[in-house]
Design a protein around this motif. Structure first.
Motif, PDB file in Angstrom:
ATOM      1  N   PRO A 177       0.414  -7.456   0.074  1.00 45.07           N
ATOM      2  CA  PRO A 177      -0.349  -6.221  -0.111  1.00 45.07           C
ATOM      3  C   PRO A 177       0.277  -5.054   0.666  1.00 45.07           C
ATOM      4  O   PRO A 177       0.802  -5.245   1.773  1.00 45.07           O
ATOM      5  CB  PRO A 177      -1.734  -6.552   0.458  1.00 45.07           C
ATOM      6  N   ILE A 178       0.214  -3.864   0.112  1.00 47.22           N
ATOM      7  CA  ILE A 178       0.689  -2.648   0.782  1.00 47.22           C
ATOM      8  C   ILE A 178      -0.549  -1.858   1.207  1.00 47.22           C
ATOM      9  O   ILE A 178      -1.488  -1.708   0.412  1.00 47.22           O
ATOM     10  CB  ILE A 178       1.542  -1.795  -0.187  1.00 47.22           C
ATOM     11  N   ASP A 179      -0.545  -1.364   2.442  1.00 47.26           N
ATOM     12  CA  ASP A 179      -1.679  -0.572   2.909  1.00 47.26           C
ATOM     13  C   ASP A 179      -1.888   0.640   1.994  1.00 47.26           C
ATOM     14  O   ASP A 179      -0.936   1.348   1.679  1.00 47.26           O
ATOM     15  CB  ASP A 179      -1.424  -0.077   4.344  1.00 47.26           C
ATOM     16  N   SER A 180      -3.143   0.864   1.604  1.00 49.85           N
ATOM     17  CA  SER A 180      -3.434   2.019   0.750  1.00 49.85           C
ATOM     18  C   SER A 180      -3.235   3.298   1.545  1.00 49.85           C
ATOM     19  O   SER A 180      -3.624   3.395   2.704  1.00 49.85           O
ATOM     20  CB  SER A 180      -4.878   1.947   0.249  1.00 49.85           C
ATOM     21  N   ARG A 181      -2.589   4.279   0.927  1.00 49.97           N
ATOM     22  CA  ARG A 181      -2.414   5.566   1.597  1.00 49.97           C
ATOM     23  C   ARG A 181      -2.091   6.649   0.592  1.00 49.97           C
ATOM     24  O   ARG A 181      -1.483   6.406  -0.456  1.00 49.97           O
ATOM     25  CB  ARG A 181      -1.306   5.494   2.653  1.00 49.97           C
ATOM     26  N   ARG A 182      -2.519   7.876   0.956  1.00 51.50           N
ATOM     27  CA  ARG A 182      -2.193   9.042   0.150  1.00 51.50           C
ATOM     28  C   ARG A 182      -0.875   9.592   0.630  1.00 51.50           C
ATOM     29  O   ARG A 182      -0.640   9.687   1.838  1.00 51.50           O
ATOM     30  CB  ARG A 182      -3.292  10.091   0.342  1.00 51.50           C
ATOM     31  N   GLY A 230       0.268   8.474  -4.137  1.00 49.85           N
ATOM     32  CA  GLY A 230      -0.073   7.498  -3.102  1.00 49.85           C
ATOM     33  C   GLY A 230      -0.079   6.082  -3.613  1.00 49.85           C
ATOM     34  O   GLY A 230       0.210   5.815  -4.783  1.00 49.85           O
ATOM     35  N   PHE A 231      -0.409   5.178  -2.693  1.00 52.29           N
ATOM     36  CA  PHE A 231      -0.491   3.760  -3.004  1.00 52.29           C
ATOM     37  C   PHE A 231      -1.945   3.321  -2.877  1.00 52.29           C
ATOM     38  O   PHE A 231      -2.577   3.560  -1.841  1.00 52.29           O
ATOM     39  CB  PHE A 231       0.366   2.941  -2.036  1.00 52.29           C
ATOM     40  N   GLU A 253       3.887  -5.457  -2.814  1.00 53.35           N
ATOM     41  CA  GLU A 253       5.345  -5.566  -2.939  1.00 53.35           C
ATOM     42  C   GLU A 253       5.675  -6.983  -3.362  1.00 53.35           C
ATOM     43  O   GLU A 253       5.230  -7.948  -2.725  1.00 53.35           O
ATOM     44  CB  GLU A 253       6.027  -5.249  -1.602  1.00 53.35           C
ATOM     45  N   LEU A 254       6.427  -7.118  -4.449  1.00 53.62           N
ATOM     46  CA  LEU A 254       6.796  -8.460  -4.914  1.00 53.62           C
ATOM     47  C   LEU A 254       7.681  -9.121  -3.877  1.00 53.62           C
ATOM     48  O   LEU A 254       8.650  -8.519  -3.402  1.00 53.62           O
ATOM     49  CB  LEU A 254       7.542  -8.387  -6.257  1.00 53.62           C
ATOM     50  N   PRO A 281      13.666  -3.387  -4.114  1.00 53.26           N
ATOM     51  CA  PRO A 281      12.268  -3.776  -3.906  1.00 53.26           C
ATOM     52  C   PRO A 281      11.345  -3.232  -5.002  1.00 53.26           C
ATOM     53  O   PRO A 281      11.583  -2.147  -5.534  1.00 53.26           O
ATOM     54  CB  PRO A 281      11.926  -3.143  -2.556  1.00 53.26           C
ATOM     55  N   VAL A 282      10.325  -4.031  -5.328  1.00 48.66           N
ATOM     56  CA  VAL A 282       9.358  -3.621  -6.352  1.00 48.66           C
ATOM     57  C   VAL A 282       8.002  -3.444  -5.685  1.00 48.66           C
ATOM     58  O   VAL A 282       7.355  -4.422  -5.301  1.00 48.66           O
ATOM     59  CB  VAL A 282       9.280  -4.664  -7.495  1.00 48.66           C
ATOM     60  N   ARG A 283       7.604  -2.187  -5.503  1.00 53.61           N
ATOM     61  CA  ARG A 283       6.286  -1.874  -4.944  1.00 53.61           C
ATOM     62  C   ARG A 283       5.479  -1.212  -6.042  1.00 53.61           C
ATOM     63  O   ARG A 283       5.795  -0.098  -6.475  1.00 53.61           O
ATOM     64  CB  ARG A 283       6.428  -0.932  -3.738  1.00 53.61           C
ATOM     65  N   VAL A 284       4.473  -1.924  -6.520  1.00 56.07           N
ATOM     66  CA  VAL A 284       3.694  -1.463  -7.673  1.00 56.07           C
ATOM     67  C   VAL A 284       2.221  -1.791  -7.472  1.00 56.07           C
ATOM     68  O   VAL A 284       1.871  -2.580  -6.587  1.00 56.07           O
ATOM     69  CB  VAL A 284       4.171  -2.134  -8.986  1.00 56.07           C
ATOM     70  N   THR A 285       1.388  -1.218  -8.320  1.00 57.29           N
ATOM     71  CA  THR A 285      -0.029  -1.563  -8.288  1.00 57.29           C
ATOM     72  C   THR A 285      -0.194  -3.037  -8.657  1.00 57.29           C
ATOM     73  O   THR A 285       0.663  -3.622  -9.331  1.00 57.29           O
ATOM     74  CB  THR A 285      -0.839  -0.721  -9.290  1.00 57.29           C
ATOM     75  N   CYS A 286      -1.312  -3.586  -8.252  1.00 52.21           N
ATOM     76  CA  CYS A 286      -1.593  -4.993  -8.540  1.00 52.21           C
ATOM     77  C   CYS A 286      -1.548  -5.294 -10.042  1.00 52.21           C
ATOM     78  O   CYS A 286      -0.905  -6.275 -10.454  1.00 52.21           O
ATOM     79  CB  CYS A 286      -2.951  -5.349  -7.928  1.00 52.21           C
ATOM     80  N   PRO A 287      -2.169  -4.473 -10.906  1.00 53.23           N
ATOM     81  CA  PRO A 287      -2.086  -4.785 -12.342  1.00 53.23           C
ATOM     82  C   PRO A 287      -0.651  -4.747 -12.876  1.00 53.23           C
ATOM     83  O   PRO A 287      -0.285  -5.539 -13.752  1.00 53.23           O
ATOM     84  CB  PRO A 287      -2.937  -3.680 -12.994  1.00 53.23           C
TER      85      PRO A 287
END
Ligand SMILES: [Zn+2]
Length: 219
Positions: free
Chosen positions: A62-67, A73-74, A79-80, A90-96
């Motif tokens: 999980p990536i910390d949520s932030r604006r 923002g996230f 991150e996979l 690196p692949v940082r994407v929303t959960c869906p």
């Protein structure tokens, strides 16, 4: 009597959950007729999405949520760590997005590569996921799905035998490359919400844009 016979058949051969829209998505099952619907349900339910990831073989942190900007923002992002295919960055994407990518890799990309080239894909080359910008970089257009890491731009694929298939060279390239890339685009359409290929416009001549935003488009 027919009903009883039907009930017996169902008991012996229960309908797999990937065909039942009211069932929770199981990412380690094959794609079924309800998979697209089950994926869609993750878009507005972060807890459901996290639960689906947690019980799957996909490893994601999980990536910390932030604006990060006015409309950027996230939120509900990961991150996979380890998926079925490696990525060039690196692949940082929303959960869906992570859920849809995992299914696309395993159920669309891998079998298509075996079918057209007889060699598995060992790496997916991507151009980025998160980018704080508006669609087409216009000053007044809607925020891009990239602004919330809800998208990825995929540029090419490396095969185990060393071959590299790119959107730039393959979309109008050799017949097997053309067929492979179109299979990937068509397969993505049943999983992601927004799928843009070189067929869409010149800005997409060198990549697939895949997103889980609100607009259904497949082209
Ligand atoms: Zn994009």
């Amino acid at each position: 009597m027919l009903l009883a016979a039907g009930a017996t058949v169902l008991k012996l051969h229960p309908i797999p959950p990937q065909h039942l829209p009211y069932k929770r998505l199981d990412l380690d099952r094959p794609i079924g007729i309800a998979t697209g619907f089950q994926l869609s349900a993750l878009r507005y339910d972060p807890l459901l999405c996290r639960g689906v990831l947690d019980i799957s073989a996909l490893q994601a942190r999980p990536i910390d949520s932030r604006r990060t900007g006015e409309f950027c923002g996230f939120l509900n992002a990961v991150e996979l760590q380890r998926s079925t295919i490696a990525y060039s960055a690196p692949v940082r994407v929303t959960c869906p997005m992570a859920a849809a990518l995992y299914l696309w890799e395993r159920e669309v990309v891998s079998p298509s590569a075996e079918r057209h080239f007889g060699s598995p894909v060992v790496r997916i080359d991507h151009l980025g996921t998160y980018s704080c910008r508006r669609i087409g970089n216009g000053p007044t257009s809607l925020p891009s799905q990239h602004a919330t890491a809800n998208a990825i731009d995929v540029a090419g694929f490396r095969l185990a035998d060393g071959r590299r298939i790119t959107l730039t060279g393959g979309w109008d390239g050799k017949p097997a490359e053309q067929a492979f890339l179109r299979d990937l685009r068509d397969g993505a359409c049943g999983l992601f919400k927004g799928v843009l290929s070189p067929d869409y416009n010149a800005a997409h001549h060198d990549h697939f844009h895949l997103d889980m935003g609100p607009f259904g488009v497949c082209r």
